[in-house]
Scaffold this active site. Structure first.
Site, mmCIF file in Angstrom:
data_model
loop_
_atom_site.group_PDB
_atom_site.id
_atom_site.type_symbol
_atom_site.label_atom_id
_atom_site.label_comp_id
_atom_site.label_asym_id
_atom_site.label_seq_id
_atom_site.Cartn_x
_atom_site.Cartn_y
_atom_site.Cartn_z
ATOM 1 N N ALA A 145 -3.188 -0.206 13.452
ATOM 2 C CA ALA A 145 -4.353 -0.271 12.571
ATOM 3 C C ALA A 145 -5.448 -1.164 13.125
ATOM 4 C CB ALA A 145 -3.936 -0.774 11.195
ATOM 5 N N PHE A 153 -3.655 -1.779 6.791
ATOM 6 C CA PHE A 153 -4.285 -3.082 6.609
ATOM 7 C C PHE A 153 -5.249 -3.078 5.422
ATOM 8 C CE2 PHE A 153 -3.668 -4.334 11.365
ATOM 9 C CZ PHE A 153 -2.332 -4.546 11.125
ATOM 10 N N ARG A 199 1.846 7.218 7.194
ATOM 11 C CA ARG A 199 2.152 7.062 8.610
ATOM 12 C C ARG A 199 3.660 6.962 8.843
ATOM 13 N NH1 ARG A 199 -0.952 1.906 10.485
ATOM 14 N NH2 ARG A 199 -0.372 1.215 8.404
ATOM 15 N N LYS A 227 0.833 -1.217 0.000
ATOM 16 C CA LYS A 227 0.000 0.000 0.000
ATOM 17 C C LYS A 227 0.859 1.254 0.000
ATOM 18 C CE LYS A 227 -2.395 -0.751 3.669
ATOM 19 N NZ LYS A 227 -1.698 -2.017 4.005
ATOM 20 N N LYS A 256 10.051 -7.496 9.405
ATOM 21 C CA LYS A 256 9.436 -6.749 8.302
ATOM 22 C C LYS A 256 10.361 -5.684 7.728
ATOM 23 C CE LYS A 256 5.376 -4.017 7.046
ATOM 24 N NZ LYS A 256 4.131 -3.363 7.504
ATOM 25 N N THR A 313 3.976 1.527 -1.063
ATOM 26 C CA THR A 313 4.626 1.595 -2.378
ATOM 27 C C THR A 313 3.644 2.090 -3.429
ATOM 28 O OG1 THR A 313 5.936 -0.326 -1.691
ATOM 29 C CG2 THR A 313 6.036 0.286 -4.010
ATOM 30 N N PHE A 322 4.521 -7.215 -9.705
ATOM 31 C CA PHE A 322 5.903 -7.615 -9.466
ATOM 32 C C PHE A 322 6.498 -8.086 -10.791
ATOM 33 C CE2 PHE A 322 4.710 -9.051 -4.869
ATOM 34 C CZ PHE A 322 4.363 -7.743 -4.564
ATOM 35 N N TRP A 336 7.008 0.031 -8.666
ATOM 36 C CA TRP A 336 8.169 -0.492 -7.940
ATOM 37 C C TRP A 336 9.380 -0.578 -8.871
ATOM 38 C CZ3 TRP A 336 11.457 -4.634 -8.486
ATOM 39 C CH2 TRP A 336 12.288 -4.933 -7.402
#
Length: 587
Positions: A295, A323, A102, A79, A113, A81, A411, A439
């Site tokens: 979240a 989320f 955020r 999200k 992560k 990205t 991707f 990306w």
């Protein structure tokens, strides 16, 4: 220019992009700010919220664009990205665009992560500052929060050691008579420190505190962070902080930060957090970073304040919800927009082939472990089965009166046939759909996506809330469970139902918002159930009360406010060049 995202690490792309990054002084000119509206802090700066809003109060708002996602794998589906890629794509189309994201917690940054700065050619810069404390908002929140605990525990010690007459003579304080078994708050630290989940404090003599069980939570789960996300100004922030319930007395009376006479000092620590920090994308579109609440127990959005400023400064303002759409969009829709008075022009539903394969029955995805081959090779059968989850989320967004734009966050391993299946299913459900290679290619790879969003913004919508404010708590939960999650109904455990009835009968809680607590890894309360499960009911075991933020949080399942650090954490890869001071290995 786009960098080689396949062969370059994100920190390397960030470092290259930072060579031409605008300075705070440059941003004053680019954004048409007055000099005193920018508060420089090294290579970055905060913007003075109140001054900008006062000057631009009569200027029409820009287009308001929200970004959410399908039910993700544990790795997340991009999200941030996608939000950054959309800003870059709109920028390449010559639009005046910016956004709000955020602030990441040091917990995930130093854990499995890694940081949440976007990725590839669609990331925020400067990445090191973003990932390592930024301009100190989380630090200020930790200081303010822990000061409340200092106030509470020292008060408990003094009340034990002194008589009522001595308390009055020494401090003029009345006895609060705190129940040590009903202390709501704990301490906070911005790391995933499972060893601190349950602790004993106050060991020693009578001058060494009050001996009792206590706890630590991660900083971003603090109610102070939740309050920062929904506060409208400094006065509102101060009022909400003073209303935080820290503990209960032995007779069951709430004891607040105001009762402890610490709320004003906490606000002093947080006086600068009210102003958003200004960063930018790797292609130099401006982006505010402000607040980073959980979240699940909180609203999971960047702040109302940053959105209000962005809508005044930009023709297109992009904001992200934490989320998937069943949690992030639902809270954006029914909580954030209700509190802010702002209405979105469009919502973007981020989808990945990877997550759709998981929902179609693909193997388990485990953070830190290599992806199974099904996710790296073409498998149209899994995609066909998995699109049901995406269609469900499209329908959730449409219930808000918005026709979403589905973004296939592509991707480089995804195939044309797999993407075609997603587009066909999205369009059959009535949504616009665009693939995006942001990306890999930055703004150039997001042009189709940007065009779809511009078209959707011009279309207009019939945005409305899912439920009215006067609806009772249990009825709200039932509507959310059925209409958003797809449940057949709600089962309240006896203690939770008793608490809900008490809250419904007390007019004090009538204007509290409903903040659902549920796993983000499934539409249900069970994280292992993928796709769109049928024939299930949502269990509610408790309702948490956040009296400062004015949240009632019905809990579907257990929740930990202190995550644990995994066996292969990100901090193992992070280093600093002692000759240049540059940080390497982030993300």
């Amino acid at each position: 220019m786009a960098y080689d995202a396949v062969n370059m690490a994100d920190w390397q792309i960030s470092e290259a992009a930072e060579e031409n990054m605008p300075t705070p002084e440059d941003w004053v000119e680019k954004l048409g700010l007055e000099k005193d509206e920018m508060l420089p802090m090294g290579r970055l700066g905060k913007v003075d919220f109140l001054k900008i809003m006062n000057r631009l109060q009569d200027k029409p708002d820009g287009k308001y664009i929200e970004v959410t996602a399908i039910t993700p794998t544990p790795l997340g589906e991009g999200k941030s990205t996608t939000s950054v890629g959309l800003m870059e794509g709109l920028g390449m189309r010559g639009k005046n665009v910016g956004g709000a994201l955020r602030q990441p917690s040091g917990g995930p940054t130093m854990n499995v992560k890694g940081t949440a700065a976007g990725g590839g050619n669609s990331l925020l810069i400067p990445m090191t500052e973003f990932s390592l404390g930024l301009t100190g908002d989380i630090n200020d929140i930790m200081n303010a929060h822990n000061l409340a605990m200092v106030a509470l525990t020292s008060r408990m010690q003094h009340e034990r050691n002194y008589t009522d007459e001595q308390l009055q003579r020494l401090s003029g304080m009345p006895r609060l008579d705190v129940d040590p078994t009903r202390v709501e708050m704990g301490w906070i630290i911005d790391f995933c420190a499972q060893a601190l989940r349950n602790i004993i404090i106050g060991l020693g003599g009578r001058a060494d505190g009050y001996t009792m069980q206590s706890k630590f939570a991660i900083a971003v789960s603090s109610e102070l962070m939740a309050i920062l996300a929904v506060a409208t100004n400094l006065a509102d922030l101060k009022e909400k902080i003073n209303n935080i319930t820290v503990a209960f007395s032995k007779t069951g009376k709430p004891i607040t930060c105001g009762d402890l006479e610490v709320g004003n000092a906490m606000t002093a620590f947080m006086r600068n957090t009210i102003n958003p920090t200004l960063m930018c994308t790797a292609e130099y579109q401006p982006c505010f970073v402000h607040a980073g609440p959980f979240a699940n127990i909180a609203v999971g959005q960047s702040s109302i304040i940053s959105d209000r400023i962005g809508l005044k400064l930009f023709d297109y303002h992009v904001t992200e919800s934490g989320f998937a759409a069943d949690i992030g969009f639902e809270k954006f829709w029914n909580v954030k927009c209700r509190n802010s008075g702002l209405k979105p022009h469009v919502s973007v539903l981020t989808s990945t082939i990877r997550a759709l394969k998981m929902h179609g029955g693909g193997p388990k995805v485990v953070p830190g472990k290599e992806m199974p081959k099904e996710y790296k090779e073409e498998n149209t059968e899994l995609v066909e089965k998995g699109v049901e989850n995406m269609v469900h989320m499209i329908n959730v967004i449409r219930k808000a009166g918005i026709n979403p734009v589905v973004c296939v966050n592509r991707f480089y391993t995804d195939t044309d046939d797999e993407v075609a299946i997603v587009k066909k299913a999205a369009e059959a459900a009535g949504a616009r759909c665009a693939e995006s290679k942001h990306w890999e290619k930055g703004g150039e790879g997001a042009l189709e996506f940007a065009d779809a969003v511009v078209d959707a913004c011009e279309e207009g919508n019939n945005f409305d809330f899912l439920y009215p404010l006067d609806m009772k708590l249990r009825d709200r939960v039932d509507v959310i469970a059925r209409e958003v999650y797809g449940a057949d109904g709600v089962d309240w455990q006896p203690e939770a139902e008793q608490k809900a009835k008490m809250l419904e009968d007390d007019p004090k809680y009538a204007d509290y918002t409903t903040m659902m607590v549920k796993t983000h890894l499934s539409l249900t309360h069970e994280p292992t159930r993928k796709g769109v499960p049928k024939g299930w009911r949502l269990p509610i075991r408790d309702v948490l009360i956040y009296s400062g933020a004015k949240f009632l949080c019905p809990c579907a399942g257990t929740i930990s406010l202190m995550p644990g650090t995994g066996s292969n954490p990100a901090f193992r890869r992070i280093d600093v060049d002692t000759d240049t001071g540059k940080v390497t290995g982030l993300f």
